[in-house]
Design a protein around this motif. Structure first.
Motif, mmCIF file in Angstrom:
data_model
loop_
_atom_site.group_PDB
_atom_site.id
_atom_site.type_symbol
_atom_site.label_atom_id
_atom_site.label_comp_id
_atom_site.label_asym_id
_atom_site.label_seq_id
_atom_site.Cartn_x
_atom_site.Cartn_y
_atom_site.Cartn_z
ATOM 1 N N ALA A 155 -15.056 -56.004 102.742
ATOM 2 C CA ALA A 155 -15.238 -56.024 101.294
ATOM 3 C C ALA A 155 -16.643 -56.550 101.003
ATOM 4 C CB ALA A 155 -14.175 -56.913 100.646
ATOM 5 N N THR A 156 -16.980 -56.698 99.733
ATOM 6 C CA THR A 156 -18.316 -57.147 99.352
ATOM 7 C C THR A 156 -18.225 -58.299 98.364
ATOM 8 O OG1 THR A 156 -19.093 -54.870 99.592
ATOM 9 C CG2 THR A 156 -20.557 -56.384 98.448
ATOM 10 N N LEU A 157 -19.028 -59.327 98.583
ATOM 11 C CA LEU A 157 -19.138 -60.433 97.640
ATOM 12 C C LEU A 157 -20.172 -60.022 96.588
ATOM 13 C CD1 LEU A 157 -18.269 -63.398 97.058
ATOM 14 C CD2 LEU A 157 -20.355 -64.089 98.262
ATOM 15 N N VAL A 158 -19.764 -59.959 95.323
ATOM 16 C CA VAL A 158 -20.674 -59.518 94.262
ATOM 17 C C VAL A 158 -20.670 -60.506 93.102
ATOM 18 C CG1 VAL A 158 -20.414 -57.077 94.873
ATOM 19 C CG2 VAL A 158 -18.924 -58.075 93.151
ATOM 20 N N ARG A 159 -21.686 -60.373 92.265
ATOM 21 C CA ARG A 159 -21.781 -61.174 91.041
ATOM 22 C C ARG A 159 -20.885 -60.560 89.975
ATOM 23 N NH1 ARG A 159 -27.293 -61.629 92.825
ATOM 24 N NH2 ARG A 159 -27.928 -63.792 92.745
ATOM 25 N N SER A 160 -20.310 -61.429 89.155
ATOM 26 C CA SER A 160 -19.433 -60.967 88.093
ATOM 27 C C SER A 160 -19.770 -61.670 86.795
ATOM 28 C CB SER A 160 -17.975 -61.249 88.475
ATOM 29 O OG SER A 160 -17.113 -60.914 87.442
ATOM 30 N N GLY A 161 -19.932 -60.896 85.751
ATOM 31 C CA GLY A 161 -20.151 -61.471 84.430
ATOM 32 C C GLY A 161 -21.525 -62.077 84.236
ATOM 33 N N GLY A 162 -21.730 -62.598 83.045
ATOM 34 C CA GLY A 162 -23.009 -63.174 82.666
ATOM 35 C C GLY A 162 -23.345 -64.464 83.393
ATOM 36 N N LEU A 163 -22.318 -65.132 83.945
ATOM 37 C CA LEU A 163 -22.558 -66.396 84.636
ATOM 38 C C LEU A 163 -22.693 -66.229 86.142
ATOM 39 C CD1 LEU A 163 -20.034 -68.639 82.684
ATOM 40 C CD2 LEU A 163 -22.508 -68.450 82.346
ATOM 41 N N ASP A 164 -22.733 -64.970 86.606
ATOM 42 C CA ASP A 164 -22.886 -64.673 88.030
ATOM 43 C C ASP A 164 -21.824 -65.335 88.902
ATOM 44 O OD1 ASP A 164 -25.014 -62.995 87.622
ATOM 45 O OD2 ASP A 164 -26.529 -64.516 88.050
ATOM 46 N N ARG A 165 -20.603 -65.341 88.427
ATOM 47 C CA ARG A 165 -19.503 -65.852 89.248
ATOM 48 C C ARG A 165 -19.225 -64.853 90.367
ATOM 49 N NH1 ARG A 165 -16.781 -67.123 83.906
ATOM 50 N NH2 ARG A 165 -17.232 -69.326 83.614
ATOM 51 N N PRO A 166 -18.814 -65.356 91.525
ATOM 52 C CA PRO A 166 -18.528 -64.418 92.617
ATOM 53 C C PRO A 166 -17.179 -63.732 92.446
ATOM 54 C CG PRO A 166 -18.130 -66.663 93.339
ATOM 55 C CD PRO A 166 -18.711 -66.746 91.950
ATOM 56 N N LYS A 167 -17.096 -62.529 92.982
ATOM 57 C CA LYS A 167 -15.821 -61.842 93.124
ATOM 58 C C LYS A 167 -15.904 -61.030 94.409
ATOM 59 C CE LYS A 167 -16.746 -57.673 90.395
ATOM 60 N NZ LYS A 167 -16.308 -56.843 89.281
ATOM 61 N N VAL A 168 -14.754 -60.702 94.942
ATOM 62 C CA VAL A 168 -14.667 -59.917 96.163
ATOM 63 C C VAL A 168 -14.225 -58.516 95.772
ATOM 64 C CG1 VAL A 168 -13.492 -59.651 98.381
ATOM 65 C CG2 VAL A 168 -14.136 -61.939 97.573
ATOM 66 N N GLU A 169 -15.070 -57.521 96.060
ATOM 67 C CA GLU A 169 -14.740 -56.127 95.756
ATOM 68 C C GLU A 169 -14.207 -55.443 97.013
ATOM 69 O OE1 GLU A 169 -18.144 -54.093 94.133
ATOM 70 O OE2 GLU A 169 -17.654 -54.771 92.116
ATOM 71 N N ILE A 170 -13.020 -54.873 96.885
ATOM 72 C CA ILE A 170 -12.374 -54.155 97.977
ATOM 73 C C ILE A 170 -12.536 -52.667 97.697
ATOM 74 C CG2 ILE A 170 -10.177 -53.747 99.158
ATOM 75 C CD1 ILE A 170 -9.480 -56.685 98.004
ATOM 76 N N PRO A 171 -13.117 -51.900 98.622
ATOM 77 C CA PRO A 171 -13.373 -50.475 98.375
ATOM 78 C C PRO A 171 -12.099 -49.684 98.081
ATOM 79 C CG PRO A 171 -14.504 -51.218 100.356
ATOM 80 C CD PRO A 171 -13.597 -52.324 99.939
ATOM 81 N N ALA A 172 -12.272 -48.607 97.321
ATOM 82 C CA ALA A 172 -11.154 -47.769 96.880
ATOM 83 C C ALA A 172 -10.339 -47.210 98.034
ATOM 84 C CB ALA A 172 -11.674 -46.631 96.004
ATOM 85 N N GLU A 173 -10.971 -46.870 99.151
ATOM 86 C CA GLU A 173 -10.202 -46.279 100.260
ATOM 87 C C GLU A 173 -9.164 -47.243 100.824
ATOM 88 O OE1 GLU A 173 -14.114 -47.576 102.372
ATOM 89 O OE2 GLU A 173 -13.630 -46.553 100.513
ATOM 90 N N HIS A 174 -9.315 -48.534 100.573
ATOM 91 C CA HIS A 174 -8.332 -49.511 101.058
ATOM 92 C C HIS A 174 -7.298 -49.842 99.989
ATOM 93 C CE1 HIS A 174 -10.637 -49.937 104.647
ATOM 94 N NE2 HIS A 174 -11.716 -50.221 103.943
ATOM 95 N N ALA A 175 -7.561 -49.471 98.753
ATOM 96 C CA ALA A 175 -6.622 -49.746 97.664
ATOM 97 C C ALA A 175 -5.566 -48.658 97.549
ATOM 98 C CB ALA A 175 -7.378 -49.881 96.346
ATOM 99 N N ALA A 176 -5.864 -47.479 98.074
ATOM 100 C CA ALA A 176 -4.984 -46.327 97.889
ATOM 101 C C ALA A 176 -3.674 -46.433 98.662
ATOM 102 C CB ALA A 176 -5.717 -45.053 98.300
ATOM 103 N N ASP A 177 -3.633 -47.222 99.728
ATOM 104 C CA ASP A 177 -2.431 -47.258 100.563
ATOM 105 C C ASP A 177 -1.525 -48.463 100.305
ATOM 106 O OD1 ASP A 177 -3.854 -49.303 101.674
ATOM 107 O OD2 ASP A 177 -4.153 -48.339 103.605
ATOM 108 N N ASP A 178 -1.661 -49.109 99.190
ATOM 109 C CA ASP A 178 -0.810 -50.227 98.757
ATOM 110 C C ASP A 178 -0.952 -51.504 99.578
ATOM 111 O OD1 ASP A 178 0.215 -48.917 96.563
ATOM 112 O OD2 ASP A 178 1.900 -48.075 97.675
#
Length: 148
Positions: free
Chosen positions: A17-40
């Motif tokens: 996954a990728t650690l990315v900035r979120s929102g105006g305060l640059d809070r971290p979030k973890v983004e999981i790619p779509a190919e891994h979300a499709a299989d529940d």
């Protein structure tokens, strides 16, 4: 003593996954790619356990507005705080600051029990997870005892 399993055990699936900035305060979030979300493996809207630095937190798995992937926006001390994040400390920020991972870089998400328990770690890091009985297992055990 509780059973432990290593992050490199063959029974675990690890997702990059990728650690990315979120929102105006640059809070971290973890983004999981779509190919891994499709299989529940990462069901949308689920309140789950996430282990980071040997501490078990609660988190929501959410669908982002921009694609079909999933994201984890915070790690909280209890299910109540994960449901009401404004009431508690987001430990994802603390975890991210304590790693060598910068925004835009990869993190690893170990799928310990899909829809129930995950591990979060830096690439190259090996860790151990405590075995936790999922609610489905405990309910089926109760049903078996009643039937027996």
């Amino acid at each position: 003593m509780a059973d432990r399993i290593s992050s490199d055990h063959s029974s675990l699936t690890t997702v990059r996954a990728t650690l990315v900035r979120s929102g105006g305060l640059d809070r971290p979030k973890v983004e999981i790619p779509a190919e891994h979300a499709a299989d529940d493996r990462f069901p949308d809207g689920e309140l789950v356990r996430v282990v980071a630095d040997d501490t078990e937190y609660r988190a929501h798995i959410e669908s982002p507005l921009t694609d079909d992937g999933r994201e984890i926006r915070g790690l909280y001390e209890s299910p109540t705080l994960a449901r009401n994040p404004e009431d508690g400390e987001n430990h994802l920020s603390t975890w991210a600051e304590g790693t060598g991972v910068e925004f835009g870089q990869s993190v690893l998400v170990d799928v310990i029990e899909p829809g129930f328990k995950y591990g979060l770690r830096e690439p190259g890091e090996r860790t151990f997870y405590e075995a936790t009985e999922s609610p489905d297992e405990s309910l089926s055990d109760i049903a078996e005892q009643l039937d027996g």
